[in-house]
Write a protein that holds these residues in place. Structure first.
Motif, PDB file in Angstrom:
ATOM      1  N   GLY A 169      -7.351   2.655   3.958  1.00  0.00           N
ATOM      2  CA  GLY A 169      -7.715   2.196   5.292  1.00  0.00           C
ATOM      3  C   GLY A 169      -9.207   1.994   5.398  1.00  0.00           C
ATOM      4  O   GLY A 169      -9.900   1.771   4.390  1.00  0.00           O
ATOM      5  N   GLU A 216      -8.837   4.773  -0.666  1.00  0.00           N
ATOM      6  CA  GLU A 216      -8.987   3.331  -0.941  1.00  0.00           C
ATOM      7  C   GLU A 216      -9.501   2.708   0.347  1.00  0.00           C
ATOM      8  O   GLU A 216      -8.759   2.573   1.320  1.00  0.00           O
ATOM      9  CB  GLU A 216      -7.628   2.721  -1.313  1.00  0.00           C
ATOM     10  N   LEU A 217     -10.778   2.326   0.371  1.00  0.00           N
ATOM     11  CA  LEU A 217     -11.421   1.971   1.650  1.00  0.00           C
ATOM     12  C   LEU A 217     -11.843   0.497   1.666  1.00  0.00           C
ATOM     13  O   LEU A 217     -11.267  -0.328   0.994  1.00  0.00           O
ATOM     14  CB  LEU A 217     -12.588   2.922   1.899  1.00  0.00           C
ATOM     15  N   CYS A 270      -8.585  -6.171   1.534  1.00  0.00           N
ATOM     16  CA  CYS A 270      -9.733  -5.301   1.234  1.00  0.00           C
ATOM     17  C   CYS A 270     -10.588  -5.847   0.102  1.00  0.00           C
ATOM     18  O   CYS A 270     -11.800  -5.703   0.102  1.00  0.00           O
ATOM     19  CB  CYS A 270      -9.252  -3.898   0.897  1.00  0.00           C
ATOM     20  N   GLY A 321      -3.408   7.385  14.089  1.00  0.00           N
ATOM     21  CA  GLY A 321      -4.195   8.219  13.194  1.00  0.00           C
ATOM     22  C   GLY A 321      -4.760   9.446  13.882  1.00  0.00           C
ATOM     23  O   GLY A 321      -4.756  10.543  13.324  1.00  0.00           O
ATOM     24  N   GLN A 356       0.818  -1.215   0.000  1.00  0.00           N
ATOM     25  CA  GLN A 356       0.000   0.000   0.000  1.00  0.00           C
ATOM     26  C   GLN A 356       0.854   1.269   0.000  1.00  0.00           C
ATOM     27  O   GLN A 356       0.491   2.273  -0.616  1.00  0.00           O
ATOM     28  CB  GLN A 356      -0.961  -0.012   1.196  1.00  0.00           C
ATOM     29  N   GLU A 389     -18.115  -5.367   6.521  1.00  0.00           N
ATOM     30  CA  GLU A 389     -16.766  -5.907   6.313  1.00  0.00           C
ATOM     31  C   GLU A 389     -16.309  -6.580   7.606  1.00  0.00           C
ATOM     32  O   GLU A 389     -16.417  -6.004   8.685  1.00  0.00           O
ATOM     33  CB  GLU A 389     -15.802  -4.777   5.949  1.00  0.00           C
ATOM     34  N   ARG A 415     -13.696  10.490   7.897  1.00  0.00           N
ATOM     35  CA  ARG A 415     -13.161  11.566   8.741  1.00  0.00           C
ATOM     36  C   ARG A 415     -12.108  12.395   7.964  1.00  0.00           C
ATOM     37  O   ARG A 415     -12.119  13.621   7.995  1.00  0.00           O
ATOM     38  CB  ARG A 415     -12.527  10.924   9.988  1.00  0.00           C
TER      39      ARG A 415
HETATM   40  P1  NAD Z   1      -7.517   2.318   9.651  1.00  0.00           P
HETATM   41  O1  NAD Z   1      -8.480   3.186   8.928  1.00  0.00           O
HETATM   42  O2  NAD Z   1      -7.742   2.045  11.077  1.00  0.00           O
HETATM   43  O3  NAD Z   1      -6.043   2.941   9.562  1.00  0.00           O
HETATM   44  C1  NAD Z   1      -5.410   3.185   8.323  1.00  0.00           C
HETATM   45  C2  NAD Z   1      -4.386   4.289   8.506  1.00  0.00           C
HETATM   46  O4  NAD Z   1      -5.062   5.516   8.778  1.00  0.00           O
HETATM   47  C3  NAD Z   1      -3.425   4.080   9.672  1.00  0.00           C
HETATM   48  O5  NAD Z   1      -2.155   4.592   9.316  1.00  0.00           O
HETATM   49  C4  NAD Z   1      -4.063   4.922  10.778  1.00  0.00           C
HETATM   50  O6  NAD Z   1      -3.126   5.354  11.744  1.00  0.00           O
HETATM   51  C5  NAD Z   1      -4.593   6.096   9.967  1.00  0.00           C
HETATM   52  N1  NAD Z   1      -5.728   6.810  10.545  1.00  0.00           N
HETATM   53  C6  NAD Z   1      -6.774   6.294  11.251  1.00  0.00           C
HETATM   54  N2  NAD Z   1      -7.623   7.288  11.596  1.00  0.00           N
HETATM   55  C7  NAD Z   1      -7.129   8.439  11.080  1.00  0.00           C
HETATM   56  C8  NAD Z   1      -7.545   9.806  11.102  1.00  0.00           C
HETATM   57  N3  NAD Z   1      -8.662  10.184  11.726  1.00  0.00           N
HETATM   58  N4  NAD Z   1      -6.781  10.728  10.486  1.00  0.00           N
HETATM   59  C9  NAD Z   1      -5.644  10.365   9.831  1.00  0.00           C
HETATM   60  N5  NAD Z   1      -5.182   9.093   9.801  1.00  0.00           N
HETATM   61  C10 NAD Z   1      -5.924   8.135  10.399  1.00  0.00           C
HETATM   62  O7  NAD Z   1      -7.430   0.973   8.798  1.00  0.00           O
HETATM   63  P2  NAD Z   1      -6.623  -0.351   9.134  1.00  0.00           P
HETATM   64  O8  NAD Z   1      -7.318  -1.039  10.247  1.00  0.00           O
HETATM   65  O9  NAD Z   1      -5.179  -0.031   9.259  1.00  0.00           O
HETATM   66  O10 NAD Z   1      -6.809  -1.176   7.758  1.00  0.00           O
HETATM   67  C11 NAD Z   1      -7.898  -1.983   7.499  1.00  0.00           C
HETATM   68  C12 NAD Z   1      -8.891  -1.273   6.597  1.00  0.00           C
HETATM   69  O11 NAD Z   1      -8.229  -0.823   5.409  1.00  0.00           O
HETATM   70  C13 NAD Z   1      -9.986  -2.188   6.109  1.00  0.00           C
HETATM   71  O12 NAD Z   1     -11.223  -1.529   6.197  1.00  0.00           O
HETATM   72  C14 NAD Z   1      -9.629  -2.444   4.642  1.00  0.00           C
HETATM   73  O13 NAD Z   1     -10.714  -2.772   3.823  1.00  0.00           O
HETATM   74  C15 NAD Z   1      -9.007  -1.169   4.256  1.00  0.00           C
HETATM   75  N6  NAD Z   1      -8.128  -1.358   3.103  1.00  0.00           N
HETATM   76  C16 NAD Z   1      -8.513  -0.890   1.871  1.00  0.00           C
HETATM   77  C17 NAD Z   1      -7.724  -1.111   0.757  1.00  0.00           C
HETATM   78  C18 NAD Z   1      -8.091  -0.631  -0.620  1.00  0.00           C
HETATM   79  O14 NAD Z   1      -7.225  -0.622  -1.489  1.00  0.00           O
HETATM   80  N7  NAD Z   1      -9.325  -0.235  -0.866  1.00  0.00           N
HETATM   81  C19 NAD Z   1      -6.522  -1.792   0.908  1.00  0.00           C
HETATM   82  C20 NAD Z   1      -6.172  -2.254   2.163  1.00  0.00           C
HETATM   83  C21 NAD Z   1      -6.976  -2.015   3.267  1.00  0.00           C
END
Ligand code: NAD
Length: 479
Positions: A222, A244-245, A278, A202, A151, A376, A229
């Protein structure tokens, strides 16, 4: 490895935040690294350095940017074995798979993006205009833990090629590969300030980065919750966002399809990385009269997913990343069963003595009203749903808030393609066709905004600029 440090303006320095984040081995459950988090001042310094380096980097000849990115690939290659081991410990993916999917593939992607950048149309004539593709500016890259280096690569490599300068904030749960990447970038000799690394959670470090007025764009991968947010914060300043969620992707099996192949591939996708993918196909949609055959196939195949130590070559299914993720997944399974789903596999299965394991679970009898049908899970949990008539199957496939990936299995590729065209999903695979790393990747709806991979991934970091010229210019210029 540079623990406790930040990499800002080409210099490793102590992070000055007050928190420390432990990195837990998902199999032994022991802390194997601890990182000091960055302070708001560290973030500010990183952004200002990225801003300072922007003018020169965005004007650096493309050939030099390409050469720099290729040197990063070479430097990463030298650390490949160590990267495989550390990512496997953090995430839980068996090391054999992690070395291929989590390391070799992203390293190859650094080189691939370099080749694609060379072929991009950076300038074209449109009537009396010269349309140039220019760097969007200073980019904050915020990444998750499930495929950490992949990623990061999908953002940092194309952003650098586009002429952007970067501040990376990796997941606090799996940051080690980001530190190793920073080392590779240092070794590759990128100019100071072009790439900067900060570390932390985050809610503190991530949000400071998103809000910073000198950041032009946020590229985020993420959860949908965090993406919402970030989009709201970015909206206040009218900053560009790429998101990318999450996903709840469907495998839609049409009448006459090869059922055994469809079930095998769907389980493979759903259980890859213990379901922490994801784009995993986590909903198997089948014609009602196939239910018994699918249940028998699933029972037989799930037995092959041997759980165990991710460093053991015989292990096929590792633990989840954390105790919290394990608890969340188990609670979702329990709620689904309480709501009427039937647990076909995964009950009373002996688990390894340590590690955040969830047994590979198949739930059938799932109906659209159950939350397990649309939420999910991010664990090794497949739901099986039946449909009557193709229209209902298509409606089920499109029936979640997400739209990241899907597969369609038909008697012929043509029959499956006709249905694939009706799915609102960024990626659709027909009859087990392989993943294409240069095809655009991204989602509809709550799966996000924008596309990564291939040339689309580079274009994400470019802005078109139209320069209108008098006709006399085009009489002499070769455009
Ligand atoms: P997460 O959203 O908890 O965290 C992702 C990143 O965002 C981390 O670095 C975290 O510290 C940061 N973050 C969290 N809240 C934030 C905020 N308010 N402001 C700024 N940064 C913030 O996700 P996760 O648990 O690390 O990953 C799992 C999720 O990611 C799953 O929902 C999965 O589907 C998604 N994902 C999507 C893809 C895609 O390509 N669509 C790929 C991989 C993972």
């Amino acid at each position: 490895m540079h623990q406790h440090d930040t990499y800002i303006n080409g210099v490793w320095a102590p992070a000055t935040g007050v928190l420390k984040t432990p990195v837990i081995d998902s199999f032994t459950e022991e802390t194997f690294a601890t990182y000091q988090t960055s302070s708001a001042a560290d973030v500010d310094a990183a952004v200002r350095c990225a801003r300072g380096a922007l003018a020169a980097w965005s004007q650096t000849p493309l050939a030099e940017r390409i050469a720099a990115v290729r040197r990063v690939a070479t430097a990463l290659h030298e650390q490949a074995d160590a990267l495989g081991r550390v990512i496997s410990r953090e995430v839980g993916m068996p090391v054999k798979l992690a070395s291929r999917i989590q390391v070799a593939a992203p390293i190859a992607a650094w080189d691939r993006y370099a080749s694609l950048a060379a072929d991009l149309h950076w300038e074209e004539r449109v009537g009396n205009s010269l349309v140039q593709q220019v760097s969007v500016g200073v980019v904050a890259c915020i990444t998750p833990w499930n495929y950490p280096l992949h990623q990061i690569t999908s953002k940092v490599a194309p952003a650098l090629l586009a002429g952007c300068t970067v501040i990376l904030k990796p997941s606090e749960m799996a940051p080690s590969s980001a530190f190793m990447l920073a080392k590779a970038i240092e070794q590759a000799g990128l100019p100071p300030g072009v790439f900067n690394l900060v570390h932390g959670t985050g809610s503190d470090v991530g949000e400071v980065l998103v809000r910073h007025p000198q950041v032009d764009m946020i590229s985020f991968t993420g959860s949908t919750q965090a993406g919402r947010r970030i989009a709201a914060l970015a909206g206040e300043e009218v900053k560009r966002v790429a998101l990318e969620l999450g996903g709840k992707s469907a495998a839609l099996v049409l009448p006459g399809a090869d059922l055994a192949a469809a079930v095998k591939a769907t389980l493979g996708s759903c259980f890859l990385n213990s379901g922490q993918t994801c784009s995993a196909t986590t909903r198997l949609l089948i014609p009602r009269d196939c239910a018994e055959a699918v249940a028998a196939l699933a029972l037989e195949l799930v037995g092959g997913y041997r759980m165990g130590d991710p460093s053991d070559a015989a292990t096929r299914l590792g633990p989840l990343i954390s105790r919290a993720q394990q608890k969340k997944v188990l609670a979702l399974i329990d709620a689904a069963v309480a709501g009427g789903a039937r647990r076909l596999t995964g009950e009373s299965v002996p688990l390894p003595a340590s590690g955040f394991f969830v047994a590979p679970t198949v739930l059938d009898g799932v109906t659209p009203a159950m939350s397990i049908a649309s939420d999910e899970v991010f664990g090794p949990v497949l739901v099986v749903m039946t449909y009557d008539g193709i229209e209902e199957g298509i409606a089920l496939a499109n029936g979640t808030d997400y739209g990241l990936a899907a597969t369609v299995w038909g008697a012929t590729p043509q029959a499956a393609l006709a249905v694939a065209r009706q799915l609102r999903s960024g990626q659709v695979d027909v009859n087990g066709a392989p993943f294409n790393p240069v095809a655009p990747f991204g989602g509809f709806g709550k799966s996000g905004i924008g596309r990564e991979n291939g040339r689309y991934g580079i274009e994400e970091f470019l802005e078109p600029v139209s320069i209108q010229l008098p006709p006399s210019y085009f009489e002499t210029a070769q455009v």
